[in-house]
Motif scaffolding. Structure first.
Motif, short mmCIF file in Angstrom:
data_model
loop_
_atom_site.label_atom_id
_atom_site.label_comp_id
_atom_site.label_asym_id
_atom_site.label_seq_id
_atom_site.Cartn_x
_atom_site.Cartn_y
_atom_site.Cartn_z
N SER A 22 -7.22 -1.06 -1.48
CA SER A 22 -6.42 -2.22 -1.86
C SER A 22 -6.10 -2.23 -3.35
CB SER A 22 -7.15 -3.52 -1.48
OG SER A 22 -8.40 -3.62 -2.16
N LEU A 25 -2.59 -0.65 -4.51
CA LEU A 25 -1.28 -1.26 -4.25
C LEU A 25 -0.59 -1.58 -5.59
CD1 LEU A 25 -2.32 -3.68 -1.38
CD2 LEU A 25 -0.72 -1.75 -1.16
N ILE A 276 -4.60 -8.77 9.37
CA ILE A 276 -3.42 -8.43 8.59
C ILE A 276 -2.27 -9.25 9.18
CG2 ILE A 276 -1.77 -6.63 8.00
CD1 ILE A 276 -4.06 -4.65 7.94
N ALA A 278 1.59 -10.99 9.22
CA ALA A 278 2.99 -10.89 8.81
C ALA A 278 3.85 -11.65 9.82
CB ALA A 278 3.43 -9.43 8.73
N GLU A 283 5.93 -5.68 11.00
CA GLU A 283 5.62 -5.82 9.57
C GLU A 283 4.12 -5.72 9.33
OE1 GLU A 283 9.06 -8.71 7.75
OE2 GLU A 283 7.59 -9.62 9.07
N ALA A 284 3.32 -6.31 10.21
CA ALA A 284 1.87 -6.23 10.07
C ALA A 284 1.38 -4.79 10.22
CB ALA A 284 1.19 -7.14 11.10
N ILE A 287 2.06 -2.83 7.06
CA ILE A 287 1.08 -3.09 6.00
C ILE A 287 -0.19 -2.27 6.24
CG2 ILE A 287 -0.42 -4.85 4.98
CD1 ILE A 287 1.80 -6.90 5.65
N HIS A 288 -0.62 -2.24 7.50
CA HIS A 288 -1.81 -1.47 7.86
C HIS A 288 -1.61 0.02 7.57
CE1 HIS A 288 -4.70 0.35 10.86
NE2 HIS A 288 -5.48 -0.44 10.14
N LYS A 290 0.46 1.37 5.42
CA LYS A 290 0.57 1.56 3.98
C LYS A 290 -0.82 1.65 3.34
CE LYS A 290 2.68 -0.48 -0.15
NZ LYS A 290 3.51 -1.61 -0.67
N GLN A 398 -2.99 -11.84 -1.35
CA GLN A 398 -1.94 -12.02 -0.35
C GLN A 398 -2.49 -12.40 1.02
OE1 GLN A 398 -2.35 -9.54 -2.52
NE2 GLN A 398 -0.43 -8.46 -2.98
#
Length: 451
Positions: A22, A25, A276, A278, A283-284, A287-288, A290, A398
């Motif tokens: 994390s 990012l 997670i 979104a 989208e969720a 994120i995972h 990424k 976030q």
């Protein structure tokens, strides 16, 4: 009429989040784990979401395999004191070890921050699992205390601390300026504790707080841990990802309370979650992915090694089945070892897949939209797999912001979660009674003879 059961929430505050990558990012805040303004913002965000608790974990040893967010961070009680001045309602819980503290010092630390916060503090009791064997060497010891002995010591430790918190009756400090009487000697109590591990006279040099005593919080899932919790804990944190196992743990621990004259509503079980969130499932998932892509393979294996007790992976590739690696039972957290063993047996992951499962703590069913997350939490709560949840965000701030702004309103609309705080102390948030003063009861039983 009895009050309707509602979800309790605790926010696990740790730097940029629990995901190992994390901090990488682009938007991640540098030095987040020692930024007091940042921690104040996190606690205030959780308070805006009407959380019961802002939770601060701890560790007493680090090494090259440690999570980035614990390599450089605050001592918990110091941080709690700062957060007390930045918040007005949310409970504040910090971790401290019964293996590497003395009861008198710890009792004084937590009683102090309980007064500073006006009755909002809890003590997360840990015995300190030490898979690497390094903690003892920071405390002039050559080896770590064996698991069951740590819990024997913890039993005495908690009794001593709670006894010291009862050193003064609530109205002991008379402070009569006319007569010159500052305190009533009959309402001051020496503990005079003599046990296997501790000999403590008392009294403590600070009185009882507004809520009587800090709330006792624990996380032990082993059999000794469950027994200790059933006797002394008021909140238990668990991190069981499987719904069936979570229900079994819930029933097992709650069933033990009657052995100590306690009822199920005197202990709340909060299951750890790392959602997670979104607006869409896609989208969720993005994120995972990424986060997973930001984790270097060597970092993943180093983290996995530290988690499992310094296993040497140098002779294995990332695609080696985890079942081919020997993971010896360690002197650390037994529930972690048992969970890992069962996961390897059931899913037969490679080492790459294993650290991917661990890297952020996200259950697959908790990667999705606010409604999906709320549905899962409602099921776990209504089916008695949990009394609430420890929210362990993969990414901060976030993840916490999304939960407060998007999931909490859904839970409130369903009548599962408070609309606002109804009290001021942590005990009031949790529906726990103010504990009576046991030393005062002893004095009365002795018919006026001083304790």
């Amino acid at each position: 009429m009895p009050q309707k059961r509602q979800i309790h929430l605790s926010a696990y505050l740790v730097g940029t989040g629990i995901h190992v990558a994390s901090w990488r990012l682009p938007e991640a805040r540098k030095h987040a784990s020692i930024d007091i303004d940042y921690y104040k913002y996190l606690a205030q965000t959780a308070e805006r979401g009407k959380f019961d608790i802002a939770f601060i974990a701890d560790s007493l040893a680090i090494n090259e395999a440690s999570h980035p967010n614990i390599l450089n961070r605050f001592e918990p009680t110091t941080l709690l004191a700062a957060l007390a001045g930045a918040t007005s309602k949310i409970g504040l819980v910090g971790t401290a070890s019964t293996t590497y503290h003395e009861p008198y010092n710890l009792a004084r630390l937590f009683a102090s921050v309980d007064h500073i916060s006006n009755g909002r503090v809890g003590w997360n009791v840990v015995t300190t699992g030490d898979a690497t064997g390094e903690t003892g060497r920071n405390f002039s010891r050559t080896e770590h205390v064996e698991h069951d002995l740590r819990y024997e010591r913890a039993e005495e430790f908690i009794d001593v601390v709670q006894g010291l918190w009862d050193s003064w009756e609530d109205d002991a400090f008379v402070q009569d300026k006319e007569t010159g009487v500052f305190f009533d000697p009959a309402k001051m109590h020496r503990l005079n504790y003599q046990g296997t591990y501790f000999s403590v006279q008392g009294p403590l040099n600070i009185g009882r707080s507004r809520q009587g005593q800090p709330v006792i919080v624990q996380a032990g899932a082993s059999e000794p841990g469950q027994r200790l919790a059933a006797r002394t804990a008021e909140v238990v944190f668990s991190h069981v990802k499987d719904f069936g196992r979570a229900k079994a743990f819930y029933r097992s621990l709650k069933s033990k309370l009657s052995d100590y004259g306690r009822t199920p509503d005197q202990l709340h079980i909060l299951q750890g979650i790392s959602p997670i969130i979104a607006d869409t499932q896609e989208e969720a998932e993005a994120i995972h992915r990424k986060l997973h892509d930001l984790l270097l393979p060597e970092q993943g294996l180093r983290f996995l090694s530290g988690y499992l007790g310094k296993v040497d992976f140098s002779n294995y590739s990332l695609d080696t089945p985890a079942a081919e690696v020997e993971f010896p039972q360690d002197n650390g957290i037994q529930s972690h070892f048992e969970w890992m063993t069962e996961l390897i047996r059931k899913e037969n992951p490679t080492l790459r897949e294993l650290y991917a499962l661990l890297e952020g703590g996200a259950n697959r069913e908790l990667i999705g939209t606010p409604k999906q997350i709320a549905d899962v939490l409602e099921t776990w709560f209504t089916e008695e797999a949990a009394d609430g949840f420890m929210f362990i965000a993969p990414v901060l701030p976030q993840g916490l912001e999304a939960f407060v702004d998007k999931v909490v309103p859904i839970l409130q609309e369903r009548g599962l979660y408070r609309l606002d705080y109804e009290g001021d102390t942590l005990r009031e948030h949790l529906g726990l009674e103010k504990p009576y003063n046991r030393l005062a009861v002893r004095r009365k039983q002795l018919s006026g003879v001083e304790s």
